[in-house]
Each structure stands twice: as C-alpha cells, then as structure tokens.
Design a protein around this motif. Structure first.
Motif, PDB file in Angstrom:
ATOM      1  N   THR A  69       0.936  -1.025   0.038  1.00 52.33           N
ATOM      2  CA  THR A  69       0.179  -0.107   0.094  1.00 52.33           C
ATOM      3  C   THR A  69       0.967   1.358  -0.015  1.00 52.33           C
ATOM      4  O   THR A  69       0.196   2.367  -0.197  1.00 52.33           O
ATOM      5  N   GLY A  70       2.168   1.109   0.178  1.00 49.95           N
ATOM      6  CA  GLY A  70       3.047   2.129   0.010  1.00 49.95           C
ATOM      7  C   GLY A  70       3.060   3.559   0.814  1.00 49.95           C
ATOM      8  O   GLY A  70       3.576   4.576   0.403  1.00 49.95           O
ATOM      9  N   GLY A  71       2.147   3.632   1.785  1.00 49.59           N
ATOM     10  CA  GLY A  71       1.875   4.787   2.534  1.00 49.59           C
ATOM     11  C   GLY A  71       0.520   5.296   2.366  1.00 49.59           C
ATOM     12  O   GLY A  71       0.128   6.140   3.295  1.00 49.59           O
ATOM     13  N   SER A  79      -1.421   7.958   4.955  1.00 49.59           N
ATOM     14  CA  SER A  79      -2.017   8.964   4.622  1.00 49.59           C
ATOM     15  C   SER A  79      -3.537   9.005   4.900  1.00 49.59           C
ATOM     16  O   SER A  79      -3.973  10.000   4.945  1.00 49.59           O
ATOM     17  N   THR A 129      -3.658   9.966   8.570  1.00 50.82           N
ATOM     18  CA  THR A 129      -3.323  11.350   8.753  1.00 50.82           C
ATOM     19  C   THR A 129      -4.196  12.479   8.205  1.00 50.82           C
ATOM     20  O   THR A 129      -3.984  13.684   8.248  1.00 50.82           O
ATOM     21  N   ILE A 173       7.342   2.439   5.633  1.00 51.56           N
ATOM     22  CA  ILE A 173       7.018   2.090   4.130  1.00 51.56           C
ATOM     23  C   ILE A 173       8.362   1.269   3.951  1.00 51.56           C
ATOM     24  O   ILE A 173       9.313   1.625   3.507  1.00 51.56           O
ATOM     25  N   TYR A 177       9.078  -1.070   1.167  1.00 50.95           N
ATOM     26  CA  TYR A 177       8.777  -1.624  -0.326  1.00 50.95           C
ATOM     27  C   TYR A 177       9.972  -2.523  -0.723  1.00 50.95           C
ATOM     28  O   TYR A 177       9.508  -3.422  -1.490  1.00 50.95           O
ATOM     29  N   ARG A 179      -4.678  -2.252  -9.976  1.00 49.19           N
ATOM     30  CA  ARG A 179      -3.816  -2.070  -9.120  1.00 49.19           C
ATOM     31  C   ARG A 179      -4.483  -1.049  -7.918  1.00 49.19           C
ATOM     32  O   ARG A 179      -4.213  -1.097  -7.029  1.00 49.19           O
ATOM     33  N   THR A 216      11.600   8.223   0.786  1.00 53.47           N
ATOM     34  CA  THR A 216      10.620   9.364   1.308  1.00 53.47           C
ATOM     35  C   THR A 216      10.748   9.248   2.798  1.00 53.47           C
ATOM     36  O   THR A 216      10.836   8.405   3.650  1.00 53.47           O
ATOM     37  N   GLU A 226       8.563  11.424   5.354  1.00 53.47           N
ATOM     38  CA  GLU A 226       7.200  12.198   5.606  1.00 53.47           C
ATOM     39  C   GLU A 226       6.569  12.473   6.877  1.00 53.47           C
ATOM     40  O   GLU A 226       6.412  11.342   7.588  1.00 53.47           O
ATOM     41  N   THR A 236       2.569  14.719   5.050  1.00 54.71           N
ATOM     42  CA  THR A 236       1.981  14.289   4.045  1.00 54.71           C
ATOM     43  C   THR A 236       1.538  12.631   4.520  1.00 54.71           C
ATOM     44  O   THR A 236       0.852  12.159   3.745  1.00 54.71           O
ATOM     45  N   GLY A 237       2.273  12.297   5.570  1.00 48.75           N
ATOM     46  CA  GLY A 237       1.759  11.178   6.224  1.00 48.75           C
ATOM     47  C   GLY A 237       1.826   9.756   5.472  1.00 48.75           C
ATOM     48  O   GLY A 237       0.854   8.840   5.570  1.00 48.75           O
ATOM     49  N   GLY A 238       2.566   9.652   4.281  1.00 49.16           N
ATOM     50  CA  GLY A 238       2.807   8.822   3.288  1.00 49.16           C
ATOM     51  C   GLY A 238       2.005   8.918   2.042  1.00 49.16           C
ATOM     52  O   GLY A 238       2.232   7.845   1.202  1.00 49.16           O
ATOM     53  N   LEU A 239       1.602   9.915   1.509  1.00 47.39           N
ATOM     54  CA  LEU A 239       0.821  10.229   0.378  1.00 47.39           C
ATOM     55  C   LEU A 239       1.830  10.356  -0.496  1.00 47.39           C
ATOM     56  O   LEU A 239       1.509   9.768  -1.701  1.00 47.39           O
ATOM     57  N   GLY A 299       4.603   8.423  -0.818  1.00 50.73           N
ATOM     58  CA  GLY A 299       5.068   7.087  -1.044  1.00 50.73           C
ATOM     59  C   GLY A 299       4.058   6.504  -1.709  1.00 50.73           C
ATOM     60  O   GLY A 299       3.942   5.702  -2.684  1.00 50.73           O
ATOM     61  N   SER A 300       2.615   6.680  -1.440  1.00 47.67           N
ATOM     62  CA  SER A 300       1.630   6.088  -2.189  1.00 47.67           C
ATOM     63  C   SER A 300       1.479   6.612  -3.505  1.00 47.67           C
ATOM     64  O   SER A 300       0.995   5.873  -4.438  1.00 47.67           O
ATOM     65  N   THR A 320       4.372   4.561  -5.526  1.00 42.36           N
ATOM     66  CA  THR A 320       3.927   3.012  -5.589  1.00 42.36           C
ATOM     67  C   THR A 320       2.757   2.909  -6.501  1.00 42.36           C
ATOM     68  O   THR A 320       2.492   1.674  -6.577  1.00 42.36           O
ATOM     69  N   ALA A 321       1.941   3.722  -6.601  1.00 44.09           N
ATOM     70  CA  ALA A 321       0.735   3.699  -7.532  1.00 44.09           C
ATOM     71  C   ALA A 321       1.028   3.250  -8.892  1.00 44.09           C
ATOM     72  O   ALA A 321       0.428   2.712  -9.718  1.00 44.09           O
ATOM     73  N   ILE A 322       2.501   3.532  -9.244  1.00 43.74           N
ATOM     74  CA  ILE A 322       2.820   3.198 -10.568  1.00 43.74           C
ATOM     75  C   ILE A 322       3.396   1.800 -10.805  1.00 43.74           C
ATOM     76  O   ILE A 322       4.315   1.264  -9.625  1.00 43.74           O
ATOM     77  N   SER A 370       7.371   0.444  -9.757  1.00 46.07           N
ATOM     78  CA  SER A 370       7.858   1.138  -8.811  1.00 46.07           C
ATOM     79  C   SER A 370       8.856   0.693  -7.956  1.00 46.07           C
ATOM     80  O   SER A 370      10.024   1.256  -7.397  1.00 46.07           O
ATOM     81  N   TYR A 402      11.884   2.451  -6.157  1.00 48.04           N
ATOM     82  CA  TYR A 402      11.297   3.085  -4.773  1.00 48.04           C
ATOM     83  C   TYR A 402      11.682   2.015  -3.688  1.00 48.04           C
ATOM     84  O   TYR A 402      11.103   0.875  -3.776  1.00 48.04           O
ATOM     85  N   GLY A 410      11.873   2.666  -0.183  1.00 52.92           N
ATOM     86  CA  GLY A 410      10.813   2.723   0.876  1.00 52.92           C
ATOM     87  C   GLY A 410      10.691   4.150   1.712  1.00 52.92           C
ATOM     88  O   GLY A 410      11.189   4.949   1.079  1.00 52.92           O
ATOM     89  N   GLY A 411      10.044   3.975   2.894  1.00 56.34           N
ATOM     90  CA  GLY A 411       9.984   5.695   3.364  1.00 56.34           C
ATOM     91  C   GLY A 411       9.893   5.512   5.008  1.00 56.34           C
ATOM     92  O   GLY A 411       9.438   4.320   5.498  1.00 56.34           O
TER      93      GLY A 411
END
Lengths: 422, 422
Positions: A284-286, A290, A293, A307, A309, A394, B279, B281, B284-287, B289-290, B293-295, B298, B302, B304-305
């Motif tokens: 879920t990558g963060g 998010s 928060t 995170i 990954y 995805r 990252t 964060e 932005t609390g993980g945004l 990263g998300s 990783t939506a790609i 990734s 990527y 991690g964070g």
C-alpha cells in the motif's frame, strides 16, 4: 410537499474528455441536501456557446435554481461571460470592487498585472457580483423569470468559498426549505444482496417518504436512510426511530453509524481508549498512513510508519528475518507477522498494522496470483493475520487492501477493549 | 465533419446527494475520445421513473449514442430495468447465460443464492445482453429509431469490463469515427494568465479545428491541444507540429509532454538513470509514497520511506537531533534537512525527499501559520530546501505539498544528471 430543485451545470471541455473528475458537483449536492434542497439534475457541457445557451434554458425550465461552475478562467477559452450576457440580455461592465481585489492580489504577490487579469473584473451588468476571496474570478448571481442562476469559477476551493460565504446562506433566506434528513450506516463482511434479504420486512414497512439505499464502497456497504418532511425536528425524530431499528437488526456487521471514512472511525476508537497506532506498509506504499493522517488531530494517536517496499527495508527497518523472506517470500503470513512485531517495537505504539501483497498488474505467480494480500494487525498482546485475494486493478486492490487492514484492526481493538465508543 | 456524439446518463440518488463522486464518466469520456467520439453532455439523475424516461428521450434527441450507468444492483432500489422496458416497449425475460453466470459465481464462492440474485438475469426482451464478467448485473444494448442505448452497472470495474470487451469495439464497428487527437503539456512555476500571455500569438495562429485549453491541476498547469480532422494520420501530424512549437516556447517551465502523474514522471526519470529514491514524510503522512507506488514497476526504484508523524520518530528513525527540534521546531529548514540526511542513510537510496508542515485547520501559530511547509530534496551530493505557504484546506494543502516536493526533486535530478530522458 414542495421540493426546491436545483440543476448543476458544469462547463468545460476537460470534463467531457475525461481529463478532470468532477468533485465539485458532489460537494455542492451535499451542502444543498443538508439544507433540504434537492439536486435533481447534473449536466456537464463543453465550452460551446450554443450548448451553454440551450442548457441554461432547459435547466431553468426544470429547476428553481441553476448553479453553474467553470468557464471563468483568465485564459482565452473563456466564453462563459459573453454567453451569460447574451442569455440575460445584458452587457459586460467593470466591477470596481473585483478590480481592486485583483490588483491587490497581484501586488501583494509581487506579480505584474496583465490585461487579462484586469478583464476578470468585467461582469454582466444584470449580475449581483459575489466576491471571490480565494481567487480572481468573481461569482455572479442572476434572477430572471422567477428563477435563480449562479455562475462560479470551477476551481474547487474558490467555488466552495463562494458557496459557503454567499450562495448557501442566500438560498436559505430565499426559500423556506423543507426538511431532508439522512442517516448512513456502514457495514462490513456481508454482500449487498444478503443484507437486503435480511431487511425485506424492514423495507416493506418503511413509509413512502423514507427511502433506503445500498451503496457499496470498497469492501464496505453503506446503507443510507433518507426522510423527507415539512418540519426538521419531526422528520429527524421519525427517521431516527427507523435508523435505530436498522442498527439493531444489523448489529453483527455494523462498522459505524455515520458516513465517515475508515481513517476517522479508527481514529475515534483509538482516541476514546487513549491508544496509539503505527503502520508497516509494503504494497500500500503509505496509503494507510495518508488516510489516517487525513484526519485533523491524528497526531495524538498516530506516531508514524515504515514504508518497506523492498526486502532490504523490511529487514533493516522492521527486523524481518532474511530466512523468513527466503523461505516464505515477502507476501506471506510469516513476513507480515514479523513486520507487525517490528512495527510495534520500532514505532513504540499500542497497536499496529502490517501489510504485504501483490497489487498487479504484474508480479503474480501461480502460487501467489496478483491480488494476494497478507495482513497482520495487533498489539504486543494479540496478533491476527488474514489473507485476501483481490480481483481488481492495481488502484482498487490497493485501496481495498488498506480498508481491510484498518477494519481488521478496528475489530481487534473492539474485541480486546470492548468498553467505550465503537 | 460529422461528429459522433454521446450523452452519458448516470442514474442514482447517491450521485445527486453527493455521497458518491462520479469517476465513471471521466473514464468513459477518455476512452470514447480516444476513438474520436465526442461526449457532449453528461447528465446525472436520481432513481426516479419519470426522470429516467424523460432524460432518455431528451438525450436521444441530442446524441447518436446514450450510455447509461447505475441503477442495476441486486437490491430493491432498482427501478431501471422496468423503466427501460417501458421506454423500449418490451418486457422482462430471463437470460439463460446470465442466470448460469450468476449461479456459478455464487456457487464458486460457497454462498447461498437468493431470489434477488436470480432476478439479475431478467433483462428486457428487446436488449442484446452484454456479459458482465466481473459481476452479476449484465449490460444491455438497445437500438431504437437509429439511436444506440447501452445500460451498464455503476460499479466502476464492472462498467469498465463491459465497455472494453464489448461496447467500445462495437461502437467502433458501427461508426466510421472521425479523428480527434490530444496532446497535453504539463508545466510548473508559472500561473495560468502569465502562460497565456506568452502564448497570445501562438493561439492567434491556431486553425479553427485546433483548440488550446488551460487546466490548472494542484500546483501544475496542464496545456491541452486538441485537433479534429477526417483522417487520423494527417490530423496527428498537423497537431504534433503545433505541439512541438508549444513545447519549445515553454521549454523553461515544461515538466513533461504527456498527461501522466507526477509519480510517473519521477519514476521515469529515476528509471532512465538507474537511481533509487526514498521518502521521509511528516505532514503528508505517506501520500508521496503512495503516489510513487501507484505506478506499476516502482519497486525497481522506490526502496521505502519513513512516516515520522511524531517528533520521537523523527529522532528515532531519521536521527533528527533533539536540539534541532527544540531550537527550530518540527516545521523548519533545519529539521527537514536532518530528516533528508537521515532518509538517505536509512533507506540507502540515491535521492530522497523530506517534508514537514502544518496542514491545518489547527496547529498554526503567528510565526508558522497553517499552510507552512518545509521541503528538502537531494542526494549525498547536494540538498535543496524550500519553504511554501499554502492557503487551502487540509486535503488540498497536503496534495499540493506532495506535488511540490516531487517536482523539486525532479528539477534537482535533471540539474545534477542532465543526460537522458527528462
């Protein structure tokens, strides 16, 4: 009962070619609904003079109020204002107050002012100008043949400011609005048709002015009861009787009796118990962090997250053992169990969630197909692990996995600490 | 040139009271547009028989094709199918193939079958049934008086399956579609009106069949060129000439010459250079990263964070010094600089981003008002820090901060490693 009806017209090619998702209409509808005004049509059209003219006439014939957004930017694709002049048989004049506001905004940011910015202060003479405190294009209020028309910029936060500060209060004064009351119950763990089956006799006895709607949302099901009536207090009282019965009938699957996000549900439960939470996210990558928060005040219960990954980060940040990864893989019960234990230690929290999965479209295998997700939630006291097999794309797989993890933790906290808010 | 026109009708009270944001229409419009079919109206209406009947007639009068979504669930608020029967003067009959599919889906999941699930196989006799491989409610294709109507379920992934597998190919066969070509350029760092000023003579020389639109998106500005023509190849060739000129004129502010997310832009740049990213964060609390990783794919860049929402985690995970936090606070240049250094070490990556801010609505002070955000991006070699003051709500502030951070890192990578894809 006389319903006050609204049509929302959104203007802009970007909505028609799918480049922009329309979030304005949903927000506007929510606000209007809360005051008993019914949006019965939403129409999106392009930046085309003839379409704007005909749609204005059509919607005004069907509705009491026509709200327009879009088509008011400083750039050359603006054809809305001249078209409004044509429709209302008026001409563009300069609005002094808007001009001052535009000049001030540019000066205070140290930017040069352009003719096209000055032109934003041109408004149809027939309009009552609505100040836009968040941008340069003002809102405009028109009345014609007993109908109200409002034109607003399409930028969401500018539109919201104009609606909240001016349009909503003025509509409330203009109409004596009827009462519309909603209550939403969120459930999990049972499909739409099975819930409906349990509610057959409940639905049968609902009076005609109370409606029940089923709204699937990710892995959850929302049940919305809506009542229409003349008087707010008696309508709300009647609805709450039915809503209480609905809650009781579905007590075993209820998540919450309000339409709030899972992040807010979890936050309230943690706050009420004075507990803290942390996250260990792979697939879920963060996203879970998010969502948690996104709630103002979450810093009092959310400490942070890892995170992880890559496998290296699962080992380094969370102490997952190399042998575990080698023997079972990153997407396994053993790995999320170790991720969870590592997160509880690292983040020094009462509860944590750990998640690892294959979100697709690539990365699947016969043994672990795309959509395989392992979740572990728990505390030092107790851990629950669960596997899901998701079947979507995805983005949707990721969102569903995040909701599942948060819901599992919610259930575990309520099991371990049943006292208090749930 | 004869345009093929589509109206999209979305049916469901949830869209009108704002409980659901309509993402279906945007997706459908994108797909149709890609094959030269123009969505010129989108209408949302409630679950009301009379409204469905009148809207079907109105939209069929204005468009060649009417696509409907929603109103086909297994629960009792379904009035769409009987209303379609009324409109097309036909009756409900059972579709054997749909029934088999429904029975199979329930059996394979070990669920009992209910009458309301069986009823999903009832379809108007005049319809050509479109199999729904992702759910129980089938799609339906109608033709009447030279117009095409398609009814689909509103669940996005079910609608998409029906469109991709059936509706789009069949529409393409049915019409000889004209060519519509789009190209989108994403820019940053200059407001809409200033960009427009630079493009006055460019816009003036565009032929009437090529349009330029300005689409602000978070902190970015998208410029979309659209060409209509008879023939795909010559239309695309002509458009690409203008697009090349547009790119050259705005070279100093171009982010990318495609309509892709910042996560994808950054991913491509990293991939092309074989670099990794991580990252750190806070606000932005993980945004971020998300979004990264939506790609899909990734994981190759990527690692991690660290989501360090509390001061303790900033110190423990990233090595921010207690004295730094005490002297300058969590939202400060010094803190994000130490967060960045810590992230580069912890995550063992080539580049990292660190972000800390006050997203609101509470938590601001006179010295650091709501909207204050500090960003640090960089590598072991070079660090850039920048402060933004955002003026929106919590959600928008968070999203803008994430875009800013990713864009700053993008610029720095291109500065340090100018060779290759940008």
């Amino acid at each position: 009962m006389d319903k006050i009806t609204v049509s929302i017209i959104t203007i802009g090619d970007e909505l028609l070619i799918g480049q922009t998702i329309d979030t304005n209409s949903a927000w506007m509808a929510q606000q209007l609904n809360g005051m008993g005004i019914w949006v019965h049509r939403r129409v999106a059209i392009g930046d085309v003079r003839e379409d704007i003219l005909s749609t204005l006439a059509e919607e005004a014939a069907l509705s009491d109020v026509v709200l327009m957004t879009g088509g008011l930017g400083p750039t050359a694709d603006d054809i809305t204002k001249p078209t409004l002049c044509e429709y209302f048989q008026t001409r563009l004049v300069q609005d002094r107050e808007t001009l001052q506001r535009v000049l001030y905004m540019f000066e205070s940011r140290g930017l040069p002012i352009l003719q096209r910015n000055v032109d934003q202060s041109l408004v149809p003479e027939a309009a009552t100008v609505i100040p836009n405190e968040r941008g340069t294009a003002p809102g405009m209020w028109f009345e014609k043949d007993g109908k109200i028309y409002v034109s607003m910029p399409g930028v969401p936060h500018e539109m919201k400011g104009i609606m909240e500060n001016y349009v909503l209060p003025r509509l409330e004064m203009h109409f004596s609005t009827p009462a519309v009351v909603h209550h939403t119950l969120i459930t999990s763990g049972m499909g739409e048709s099975f819930v409906a089956e349990r509610l057959v006799d409940f639905e049968a006895k609902l009076p005609p002015h109370i409606k029940l709607a089923y709204l699937p949302s990710y892995s959850l099901l929302k049940l919305r009861l809506t009542a229409h009536g003349k008087d707010k207090l008696s309508t709300a009282t009647e609805l709450s009787m039915y809503f209480t019965e609905l809650k009781e009938r579905l007590a075993d699957i209820v998540v919450i009796d309000q339409d709030i996000s899972m992040g807010e549900v979890l936050g309230r439960i943690l706050l009420a118990r004075n507990r803290t939470v942390g996250t260990a996210e792979s697939c879920t990558g963060g996203l879970i962090g998010s969502w948690i928060t996104a709630i103002s005040g979450s810093s009092s219960y959310y400490k942070g997250g890892a995170i992880t990954y890559s496998n290296e980060m699962k080992m380094k940040m969370l102490g997952v053992k190399k042998e575990t990864l080698a023997a079972h893989g990153a997407v396994s019960e053993e790995t999320v169990r170790e991720m969870l234990a590592g997160a509880l230690d690292l983040l020094e929290v009462d509860y944590a969630m750990a998640i690892s999965g294959i979100m697709g479209p690539t990365g699947g295998s016969e043994e672990k197909p795309v959509g395989t997700v392992w979740i572990a939630v728990g505390s030092q006291e107790k851990t629950v692990t669960i596997k899901y097999t998701l079947r979507y794309d995805r983005e949707r797989n990721t969102q569903m996995a995040a909701v599942y993890a948060m819901n599992e933790l919610r259930k575990l906290i309520l099991e371990l600490e049943p006292e208090g808010l749930n």
